[in-house]
Design a protein around this motif. Structure first.
Motif, PDB file in Angstrom:
ATOM      1  N   UNK A 126       1.621  13.755 -11.881  1.00 23.93           N
ATOM      2  CA  UNK A 126       1.819  12.567 -11.246  1.00 23.93           C
ATOM      3  C   UNK A 126       2.234  11.514 -12.580  1.00 23.93           C
ATOM      4  N   UNK A 127       3.600  11.015 -12.136  1.00 22.59           N
ATOM      5  CA  UNK A 127       3.921  10.117 -13.133  1.00 22.59           C
ATOM      6  C   UNK A 127       3.648   8.603 -12.731  1.00 22.59           C
ATOM      7  N   UNK A 128       2.841   7.971 -12.895  1.00 24.57           N
ATOM      8  CA  UNK A 128       2.462   6.364 -12.626  1.00 24.57           C
ATOM      9  C   UNK A 128       3.370   5.653 -13.169  1.00 24.57           C
ATOM     10  N   UNK A 129       3.609   4.182 -12.385  1.00 22.05           N
ATOM     11  CA  UNK A 129       4.177   3.175 -13.159  1.00 22.05           C
ATOM     12  C   UNK A 129       3.730   2.642 -14.431  1.00 22.05           C
ATOM     13  N   UNK A 159       8.654  25.315 -12.988  1.00 24.38           N
ATOM     14  CA  UNK A 159       7.366  25.557 -13.198  1.00 24.38           C
ATOM     15  C   UNK A 159       6.228  24.374 -13.037  1.00 24.38           C
ATOM     16  N   UNK A 160       6.909  23.241 -12.697  1.00 23.22           N
ATOM     17  CA  UNK A 160       5.942  22.157 -12.732  1.00 23.22           C
ATOM     18  C   UNK A 160       6.046  21.289 -11.513  1.00 23.22           C
ATOM     19  N   UNK A 161       5.290  21.248 -10.552  1.00 20.32           N
ATOM     20  CA  UNK A 161       5.281  20.426  -9.341  1.00 20.32           C
ATOM     21  C   UNK A 161       5.242  19.038  -9.694  1.00 20.32           C
ATOM     22  N   UNK A 162       6.090  18.135  -9.115  1.00 14.64           N
ATOM     23  CA  UNK A 162       6.023  16.792  -9.557  1.00 14.64           C
ATOM     24  C   UNK A 162       5.899  15.832  -8.462  1.00 14.64           C
ATOM     25  N   UNK A 163       4.725  15.043  -8.455  1.00 17.20           N
ATOM     26  CA  UNK A 163       4.418  14.332  -7.265  1.00 17.20           C
ATOM     27  C   UNK A 163       5.732  13.202  -6.835  1.00 17.20           C
ATOM     28  N   UNK A 164       5.884  12.981  -5.770  1.00 19.50           N
ATOM     29  CA  UNK A 164       7.064  12.429  -5.350  1.00 19.50           C
ATOM     30  C   UNK A 164       6.727  10.695  -5.807  1.00 19.50           C
ATOM     31  N   UNK A 165       7.947  10.034  -5.908  1.00 18.87           N
ATOM     32  CA  UNK A 165       7.640   8.708  -6.633  1.00 18.87           C
ATOM     33  C   UNK A 165       6.874   7.767  -5.478  1.00 18.87           C
ATOM     34  N   UNK A 166       7.309   7.994  -4.026  1.00 21.35           N
ATOM     35  CA  UNK A 166       6.796   7.245  -3.070  1.00 21.35           C
ATOM     36  C   UNK A 166       5.067   7.325  -3.080  1.00 21.35           C
ATOM     37  N   UNK A 167       4.613   8.641  -3.493  1.00 15.81           N
ATOM     38  CA  UNK A 167       3.084   8.640  -3.548  1.00 15.81           C
ATOM     39  C   UNK A 167       2.461   8.146  -4.664  1.00 15.81           C
ATOM     40  N   UNK A 168       3.156   8.563  -5.832  1.00 19.04           N
ATOM     41  CA  UNK A 168       2.556   8.144  -7.293  1.00 19.04           C
ATOM     42  C   UNK A 168       2.688   6.717  -7.585  1.00 19.04           C
ATOM     43  N   UNK A 169       3.787   6.148  -7.102  1.00 19.13           N
ATOM     44  CA  UNK A 169       4.128   4.611  -7.390  1.00 19.13           C
ATOM     45  C   UNK A 169       3.154   3.787  -6.609  1.00 19.13           C
ATOM     46  N   UNK A 170       2.033   4.412  -5.767  1.00 20.60           N
ATOM     47  CA  UNK A 170       1.011   3.433  -5.006  1.00 20.60           C
ATOM     48  C   UNK A 170       0.092   2.795  -6.119  1.00 20.60           C
ATOM     49  N   UNK A 171      -0.002   3.862  -7.086  1.00 22.40           N
ATOM     50  CA  UNK A 171      -0.939   3.714  -8.280  1.00 22.40           C
ATOM     51  C   UNK A 171      -0.512   2.901  -9.294  1.00 22.40           C
ATOM     52  N   UNK A 172      -0.352   1.404  -8.925  1.00 30.02           N
ATOM     53  CA  UNK A 172       0.396   0.535  -9.738  1.00 30.02           C
ATOM     54  C   UNK A 172      -0.378  -0.312 -10.647  1.00 30.02           C
ATOM     55  N   UNK A 183      -7.630  12.950  -6.652  1.00 33.03           N
ATOM     56  CA  UNK A 183      -8.183  13.289  -5.265  1.00 33.03           C
ATOM     57  C   UNK A 183      -7.019  12.902  -4.243  1.00 33.03           C
ATOM     58  N   UNK A 184      -6.394  11.849  -4.579  1.00 31.00           N
ATOM     59  CA  UNK A 184      -5.418  11.581  -3.386  1.00 31.00           C
ATOM     60  C   UNK A 184      -4.087  12.425  -3.668  1.00 31.00           C
ATOM     61  N   UNK A 185      -3.599  12.688  -4.774  1.00 33.63           N
ATOM     62  CA  UNK A 185      -2.305  13.329  -4.949  1.00 33.63           C
ATOM     63  C   UNK A 185      -2.421  14.686  -5.369  1.00 33.63           C
ATOM     64  N   UNK A 186      -3.831  15.341  -5.494  1.00 41.49           N
ATOM     65  CA  UNK A 186      -4.013  16.555  -5.970  1.00 41.49           C
ATOM     66  C   UNK A 186      -3.184  16.890  -7.429  1.00 41.49           C
ATOM     67  N   UNK A 187      -3.219  15.968  -8.023  1.00 37.02           N
ATOM     68  CA  UNK A 187      -2.415  16.178  -9.410  1.00 37.02           C
ATOM     69  C   UNK A 187      -3.163  16.449 -10.468  1.00 37.02           C
ATOM     70  N   UNK A 188      -2.864  17.509 -11.028  1.00 41.42           N
ATOM     71  CA  UNK A 188      -3.520  18.158 -12.200  1.00 41.42           C
ATOM     72  C   UNK A 188      -3.520  17.385 -13.634  1.00 41.42           C
TER      73      UNK A 188
END
Length: 514
Positions: A126-129, A159-172, A183-188
């Motif tokens: 997950x790429x956060x703002x 090889x890498x699953x990238x969480x969509x911007x609309x989901x990860x940018x909720x954590x700003x 938990x919310x994004x299942x991001x390792x």
């Protein structure tokens, strides 16, 4: 499963050593060493095995290995005189000789969900703002613009699953809750950052975190002047892709190796295979092949594992590691074709297909596949290196230099760095710039993992430059790495079209007994 020996218990999942129920303080490398020795207690473990397992294959001194062995003995109440737990096999390696039993983890307490590491499936991030500090409104937008560009670039990595911007940018929020993100994004993995302005400069601090262990795997800081924002944005993307390509697969392989081969899924076996793949020895190529084969057994439609098998077959043929180079070349093509059938858009699959055409001396066909690989992933350093190699075979100096410069810019610490420098040396030999060729060949031959063919490049370049003592040094190194190496091996790997340089290299190899 927890191992028990004497008063000690070692839980590889919790990464914890205890004595009579009390935790034993030990450095992570010491615990990794103990886990590896116990897991392979039915055989001798070589120093090379330990370097691969504990240090990730990086160059380390014998003194460092001895220091960790000494610390491991102290942790389990052993010493170099008694050797009741860890025995030294002089000149060869080490064995764990204490009697070992095992009990289910539940007997000694259920592992904490956060530290019981069993990676499952493709790694996710997950790429956060980025948190803006002291930025004007026109610059504050970079806190979301740069992460958005990073997401676009990483989405090209199959090889890498990238969480969509609309989901990860909720954590700003300024300090995101990693538990909530995981938990919310299942991001390792989570990439967070801070962007700040001071003294007419903009600085971006990046931090990659494992959400399971809360360990910071990598961090860096990039700075640019206010007028160079666009260049900074491009540098961040390139720098980050290169860092993730290195640190996440290494971390995934390290976790898989600590957990042992039992029950690993396809992706875990794949990453473990990559770790062996880049050691460029016959034994490690065989181990990588076994890992990729297990990955395909777990998931027959796993395109990347088929590409991995193509890579191992390529090494067998290119380095003459096995008895049948022609058969290995056919296998390299066959596995690459299967990988492309399953995922034609994977840059790694296209890369392995391109390199399979090196083995049949078809650089023009190879060039098309490699260009496709770098189009699919413009940050694919090894793709640009392979394109440069292909151009060197054809004698195209400008294309060779451009590809090498791009590859080095994208991945200055790449596992194939020896190849990048070696190709530069060879194109300089074609240009009859023997002094520069010898300088680059020396750098290639001293780079980590350099194989015998690189030593032969250095031999020829130094010989043509009149550096006979250095040429002799590389002759000895080539023979040490492959005692039966021949000039035919060299030209089978490097079928260059430039007749004059081939003739001169052949003469130097012949003069040195090849």
């Amino acid at each position: 499963m927890t191992w028990v020996f004497g008063e000690f218990r070692l839980d590889p999942e919790q990464f914890q050593l205890s004595r009579s129920g009390e935790p034993v303080q030990a450095e992570p490398q010491v615990l990794s060493l103990l886990i590896h020795l116990i897991r392979h207690r039915n055989r001798m473990v070589t120093k090379e095995d330990l370097v691969d397992a504990v240090w990730g294959g990086r160059a380390v001194s014998d003194a460092s290995i001895s220091s960790r062995i000494r610390s491991a003995r102290q942790a389990v109440d052993d010493d170099g005189v008694r050797q009741a737990v860890i025995r030294t096999v002089h000149g060869c390696g080490f064995r764990f000789v204490a009697d070992v039993g095992s009990v289910p983890a539940s007997v000694v307490g259920a592992p904490d969900d956060r530290t019981a590491v069993h990676p499952v499936g493709r790694p996710s991030i997950a790429i956060l703002p980025f948190q803006p500090l002291g930025l004007s409104p026109d610059l504050a937008v970079l806190g979301e613009a740069i992460p958005h560009e990073i997401i676009e670039a990483l989405s090209r990595l199959r090889w890498l699953a990238v969480i969509a911007r609309g989901s990860s940018f909720r954590f700003h929020q300024p300090t995101p809750d990693l538990d909530a993100v995981a938990t919310a994004l299942a991001a390792r993995y989570v990439l967070s950052g801070i962007i700040e302005a001071q003294n007419r400069t903009v600085a971006v601090t990046l931090e990659l975190t494992d959400t399971n262990s809360r360990e910071v795997l990598w961090a860096d800081r990039l700075v640019a002047r206010l007028g160079e924002i666009d260049d900074l944005r491009a540098r961040i993307v390139v720098h980050l892709v290169s860092a993730l390509e290195m640190h996440i697969p290494f971390h995934e392989a390290q976790i898989a190796q600590l957990n042992g081969p039992e029950g690993l899924d396809a992706w875990a076996n794949y990453h473990l295979g990559l770790r062996h793949l880049y050691r460029f020895t016959a034994s490690n190529t065989a181990l990588a092949q076994a890992c990729f084969t297990r990955a395909i057994t777990a998931d027959p439609r796993f395109a990347r594992a088929h590409a991995g098998l193509s890579f191992t077959s390529f090494l067998d043929a290119f380095l003459r590691q096995g008895p049948d180079p022609a058969g290995a070349a056919r296998a390299s093509r066959r596995h690459a074709e299967r990988s492309l059938e399953l995922d034609a858009l994977d840059p790694f699959a296209n890369f392995t297909m391109g390199r399979s055409y090196w083995l049949t001396n078809q650089p023009e066909v190879a060039a098309d596949w490699l260009a496709r690989a770098t189009t699919l992933n413009p940050n694919y350093a090894q793709g640009f290196y392979a394109s440069a190699f292909t151009a060197m075979i054809a004698g195209d100096a400008p294309a060779t230099m451009a590809g090498l410069d791009t590859s080095l810019h994208l991945s200055p610490l790449d596992p194939l760095l020896y190849g990048v420098h070696g190709v530069r040396a060879q194109i300089l030999l074609q240009q009859e710039d023997y002094q520069a060729a010898a300088d680059w060949a020396d750098r290639a031959a001293t780079a980590p993992r350099a194989h015998y063919l690189i030593a032969m490049i250095a031999l020829a370049a130094n010989g043509l430059a009149g550096r006979d003592n250095q040429a002799t040094r590389w002759r000895h190194e080539a023979l040490r790495l492959k005692p039966d190496a021949t000039a035919n091996d060299f030209f089978a790997a490097f079928p260059t079209r430039d007749a004059l340089s081939r003739k001169k290299i052949a003469a130097e190899l012949s003069r040195n007994g090849f």
